[in-house]
Write a protein that holds these residues in place. Structure first.
Motif, PDB file in Angstrom:
ATOM      1  N   PRO A   1      72.665 -63.173  45.734  1.00  0.00           N
ATOM      2  CA  PRO A   1      73.942 -62.488  45.861  1.00  0.00           C
ATOM      3  C   PRO A   1      74.204 -61.534  44.696  1.00  0.00           C
ATOM      4  O   PRO A   1      74.084 -61.913  43.534  1.00  0.00           O
ATOM      5  CB  PRO A   1      74.961 -63.640  45.869  1.00  0.00           C
ATOM      6  CG  PRO A   1      74.195 -64.797  46.426  1.00  0.00           C
ATOM      7  CD  PRO A   1      72.806 -64.638  45.907  1.00  0.00           C
ATOM      8  N   GLY A   2      74.512 -60.297  45.027  1.00  0.00           N
ATOM      9  CA  GLY A   2      74.830 -59.305  44.011  1.00  0.00           C
ATOM     10  C   GLY A   2      73.647 -58.510  43.491  1.00  0.00           C
ATOM     11  O   GLY A   2      73.835 -57.528  42.776  1.00  0.00           O
ATOM     12  N   THR A   3      72.430 -58.919  43.857  1.00  0.00           N
ATOM     13  CA  THR A   3      71.253 -58.213  43.340  1.00  0.00           C
ATOM     14  C   THR A   3      70.763 -57.122  44.267  1.00  0.00           C
ATOM     15  O   THR A   3      70.103 -56.178  43.824  1.00  0.00           O
ATOM     16  CB  THR A   3      70.091 -59.189  43.082  1.00  0.00           C
ATOM     17  OG1 THR A   3      69.706 -59.807  44.321  1.00  0.00           O
ATOM     18  CG2 THR A   3      70.510 -60.272  42.091  1.00  0.00           C
ATOM     19  N   LYS A   4      71.073 -57.250  45.571  1.00  0.00           N
ATOM     20  CA  LYS A   4      70.665 -56.239  46.547  1.00  0.00           C
ATOM     21  C   LYS A   4      71.780 -56.026  47.554  1.00  0.00           C
ATOM     22  O   LYS A   4      72.606 -56.914  47.775  1.00  0.00           O
ATOM     23  CB  LYS A   4      69.379 -56.666  47.272  1.00  0.00           C
ATOM     24  CG  LYS A   4      68.128 -56.619  46.412  1.00  0.00           C
ATOM     25  CD  LYS A   4      66.875 -56.892  47.240  1.00  0.00           C
ATOM     26  CE  LYS A   4      65.609 -56.792  46.379  1.00  0.00           C
ATOM     27  NZ  LYS A   4      64.390 -57.070  47.173  1.00  0.00           N
ATOM     28  N   SER A   5      71.786 -54.874  48.142  1.00  0.00           N
ATOM     29  CA  SER A   5      72.782 -54.587  49.165  1.00  0.00           C
ATOM     30  C   SER A   5      72.465 -55.361  50.436  1.00  0.00           C
ATOM     31  O   SER A   5      71.350 -55.875  50.609  1.00  0.00           O
ATOM     32  CB  SER A   5      72.815 -53.088  49.473  1.00  0.00           C
ATOM     33  OG  SER A   5      71.601 -52.696  50.107  1.00  0.00           O
ATOM     34  N   ALA A   6      73.409 -55.403  51.356  1.00  0.00           N
ATOM     35  CA  ALA A   6      73.189 -56.103  52.624  1.00  0.00           C
ATOM     36  C   ALA A   6      72.026 -55.480  53.392  1.00  0.00           C
ATOM     37  O   ALA A   6      71.246 -56.183  54.038  1.00  0.00           O
ATOM     38  CB  ALA A   6      74.470 -56.072  53.456  1.00  0.00           C
ATOM     39  N   ALA A   7      71.907 -54.162  53.307  1.00  0.00           N
ATOM     40  CA  ALA A   7      70.848 -53.466  54.047  1.00  0.00           C
ATOM     41  C   ALA A   7      69.462 -53.773  53.502  1.00  0.00           C
ATOM     42  O   ALA A   7      68.473 -53.767  54.250  1.00  0.00           O
ATOM     43  CB  ALA A   7      71.105 -51.954  54.012  1.00  0.00           C
ATOM     44  N   ASP A   8      69.371 -54.063  52.199  1.00  0.00           N
ATOM     45  CA  ASP A   8      68.063 -54.239  51.564  1.00  0.00           C
ATOM     46  C   ASP A   8      67.697 -55.693  51.287  1.00  0.00           C
ATOM     47  O   ASP A   8      66.592 -55.975  50.810  1.00  0.00           O
ATOM     48  CB  ASP A   8      68.031 -53.482  50.230  1.00  0.00           C
ATOM     49  CG  ASP A   8      68.185 -51.985  50.428  1.00  0.00           C
ATOM     50  OD1 ASP A   8      67.737 -51.476  51.477  1.00  0.00           O
ATOM     51  OD2 ASP A   8      68.776 -51.331  49.541  1.00  0.00           O
ATOM     52  N   CYS A   9      68.613 -56.618  51.559  1.00  0.00           N
ATOM     53  CA  CYS A   9      68.378 -58.015  51.174  1.00  0.00           C
ATOM     54  C   CYS A   9      67.559 -58.774  52.210  1.00  0.00           C
ATOM     55  O   CYS A   9      67.325 -58.283  53.324  1.00  0.00           O
ATOM     56  CB  CYS A   9      69.718 -58.738  50.969  1.00  0.00           C
ATOM     57  SG  CYS A   9      70.551 -59.157  52.525  1.00  0.00           S
ATOM     58  N   ASN A  10      67.126 -59.955  51.802  1.00  0.00           N
ATOM     59  CA  ASN A  10      66.496 -60.905  52.722  1.00  0.00           C
ATOM     60  C   ASN A  10      67.599 -61.856  53.190  1.00  0.00           C
ATOM     61  O   ASN A  10      68.024 -62.730  52.432  1.00  0.00           O
ATOM     62  CB  ASN A  10      65.384 -61.668  51.992  1.00  0.00           C
ATOM     63  CG  ASN A  10      64.670 -62.653  52.900  1.00  0.00           C
ATOM     64  OD1 ASN A  10      65.268 -63.260  53.782  1.00  0.00           O
ATOM     65  ND2 ASN A  10      63.370 -62.845  52.666  1.00  0.00           N
ATOM     66  N   PRO A  11      68.086 -61.705  54.418  1.00  0.00           N
ATOM     67  CA  PRO A  11      69.229 -62.510  54.881  1.00  0.00           C
ATOM     68  C   PRO A  11      69.000 -64.018  54.790  1.00  0.00           C
ATOM     69  O   PRO A  11      69.945 -64.766  54.500  1.00  0.00           O
ATOM     70  CB  PRO A  11      69.410 -62.069  56.331  1.00  0.00           C
ATOM     71  CG  PRO A  11      68.842 -60.676  56.377  1.00  0.00           C
ATOM     72  CD  PRO A  11      67.673 -60.726  55.427  1.00  0.00           C
ATOM     73  N   LYS A  12      67.792 -64.467  55.019  1.00  0.00           N
ATOM     74  CA  LYS A  12      67.521 -65.899  54.970  1.00  0.00           C
ATOM     75  C   LYS A  12      67.718 -66.443  53.550  1.00  0.00           C
ATOM     76  O   LYS A  12      68.237 -67.543  53.359  1.00  0.00           O
ATOM     77  CB  LYS A  12      66.101 -66.197  55.462  1.00  0.00           C
ATOM     78  CG  LYS A  12      65.918 -65.988  56.963  1.00  0.00           C
ATOM     79  CD  LYS A  12      64.524 -66.401  57.419  1.00  0.00           C
ATOM     80  CE  LYS A  12      64.365 -66.240  58.929  1.00  0.00           C
ATOM     81  NZ  LYS A  12      63.005 -66.636  59.385  1.00  0.00           N
ATOM     82  N   GLU A  13      67.292 -65.661  52.555  1.00  0.00           N
ATOM     83  CA  GLU A  13      67.482 -66.081  51.165  1.00  0.00           C
ATOM     84  C   GLU A  13      68.962 -66.056  50.779  1.00  0.00           C
ATOM     85  O   GLU A  13      69.450 -66.965  50.090  1.00  0.00           O
ATOM     86  CB  GLU A  13      66.665 -65.186  50.238  1.00  0.00           C
ATOM     87  CG  GLU A  13      65.163 -65.385  50.366  1.00  0.00           C
ATOM     88  CD  GLU A  13      64.373 -64.508  49.418  1.00  0.00           C
ATOM     89  OE1 GLU A  13      63.184 -64.819  49.171  1.00  0.00           O
ATOM     90  OE2 GLU A  13      64.924 -63.515  48.901  1.00  0.00           O
ATOM     91  N   ILE A  14      69.672 -65.036  51.211  1.00  0.00           N
ATOM     92  CA  ILE A  14      71.108 -64.951  50.913  1.00  0.00           C
ATOM     93  C   ILE A  14      71.864 -66.096  51.587  1.00  0.00           C
ATOM     94  O   ILE A  14      72.783 -66.674  50.994  1.00  0.00           O
ATOM     95  CB  ILE A  14      71.684 -63.588  51.354  1.00  0.00           C
ATOM     96  CG1 ILE A  14      71.049 -62.445  50.557  1.00  0.00           C
ATOM     97  CG2 ILE A  14      73.202 -63.568  51.203  1.00  0.00           C
ATOM     98  CD1 ILE A  14      71.410 -62.441  49.085  1.00  0.00           C
ATOM     99  N   LEU A  15      71.474 -66.432  52.805  1.00  0.00           N
ATOM    100  CA  LEU A  15      72.120 -67.545  53.514  1.00  0.00           C
ATOM    101  C   LEU A  15      71.898 -68.862  52.783  1.00  0.00           C
ATOM    102  O   LEU A  15      72.833 -69.660  52.616  1.00  0.00           O
ATOM    103  CB  LEU A  15      71.584 -67.633  54.939  1.00  0.00           C
ATOM    104  CG  LEU A  15      72.134 -68.790  55.791  1.00  0.00           C
ATOM    105  CD1 LEU A  15      73.642 -68.696  55.938  1.00  0.00           C
ATOM    106  CD2 LEU A  15      71.455 -68.803  57.160  1.00  0.00           C
ATOM    107  N   LEU A  16      70.664 -69.089  52.324  1.00  0.00           N
ATOM    108  CA  LEU A  16      70.382 -70.315  51.580  1.00  0.00           C
ATOM    109  C   LEU A  16      71.184 -70.352  50.283  1.00  0.00           C
ATOM    110  O   LEU A  16      71.738 -71.398  49.910  1.00  0.00           O
ATOM    111  CB  LEU A  16      68.886 -70.421  51.299  1.00  0.00           C
ATOM    112  CG  LEU A  16      68.387 -71.777  50.777  1.00  0.00           C
ATOM    113  CD1 LEU A  16      66.956 -72.050  51.239  1.00  0.00           C
ATOM    114  CD2 LEU A  16      68.438 -71.851  49.248  1.00  0.00           C
TER     115      LEU A  16
END
Length: 278
Positions: free
Chosen positions: A46-61
């Protein structure tokens, strides 16, 4: 390097430990430490990448980890002896900041969270218990108005209204009406603050009170409870069961010509209005 599969397994154990009727805070604390180490290897936090560039699975965890970390912070604080508890729980505030980032910045790539309303309401309770009224209203404005009736969100809104009205008995009676056990800590801390305000105003307004009146105002059930509470707050009250009176202060102190209940309401109302203006 910890694999994502291992991190998911740790999260499952962490959630299991926190979801027990009595959370296993010892195991949960160890698992949280392991999870934070595991997440260091993630390409997205969270906070290191934008929503467009992130890995959603990692952000969800990460979101789920921080959500349960908030609940763990509350449980750890609640497990302390009453005299050691503090409402300014930096662990909760730190984890909640991460959760809020997930809710606001990654909503477009993450499924809705079943814990979101509970944690948003819990954050409002945290701010209210710390008398951070300006921050309370700032956070409330970030929640859509049509969601204010959600039981988790409505509960702190209702308590803040009681405080503004001077309806302190309603604040004290709310202890048994929490929407989730996690709210008990902050409700109890807020009740302690309200009781202190009532006691301060009572001491200023009168030398003594009938024990029955003191019990009613502070919503306590016995003279022993009143005596123990006064002692825990370093108040030199003399609870005289034989005479049915609690002596609040020495007789030579000057009385204030104002009924205690009126003084309590006016004092707290002025304070709350001043906080809102500032």
């Amino acid at each position: 390097r910890v694999s994502k599969t291992m991190a998911e397994a740790l999260l499952a154990k962490f959630k299991e430990a926190m979801s027990k009727p009595t959370p296993d805070i010892a195991s949960a604390s160890k698992l949280l430490s392991q999870l934070k180490i595991a997440m260091i290897s993630f390409s997205s936090l969270p906070g290191t990448k934008s929503a467009a560039d992130c890995n959603p699975k990692e952000i969800l965890l990460a979101r789920e980890t921080y959500e349960y970390a908030c609940l763990l912070s509350v449980a750890l604080c609640a497990a302390l002896p009453a005299e050691e508890r503090g409402s300014d729980d930096q662990g909760f505030a730190r984890h909640m900041a991460q959760v809020k980032t997930c809710y606001s910045d990654y909503a477009s790539v993450l499924p809705s969270s079943p814990l979101q309303f509970q944690l948003q309401g819990l954050n409002l309770m945290f701010l209210l218990a710390n008398s951070k009224i300006a921050e309370f209203h700032t956070e409330l404005e970030l929640i859509q108005v049509d969601q204010w009736e959600n039981p988790y969100v409505h509960f702190p809104i209702k308590l803040e209204q009681y405080l503004m009205e001077g309806s302190y008995q309603k604040v004290l009676s709310s202890v048994g009406d929490v929407p989730a056990p996690s709210y008990n800590l902050f409700v109890n801390l807020l009740s302690g603050t309200v009781r202190d305000s009532i006691a301060d105003s009572s001491e200023a307004a009168s030398e003594s009170l009938p024990i029955a009146e003191a019990l009613r105002m502070l919503r306590m059930s016995s003279a022993d409870e009143l005596r123990d509470w006064a002692k825990s707050r370093d108040r030199e009250w003399d609870v005289d069961v034989k005479s049915g009176v609690v002596r609040l202060r020495e007789e030579h102190k000057t009385d204030i010509e104002m009924p205690s209940q009126k003084l309590i309401i006016e004092t707290l109302s002025y304070a709350k209005e001043l906080e809102r203006i500032v």
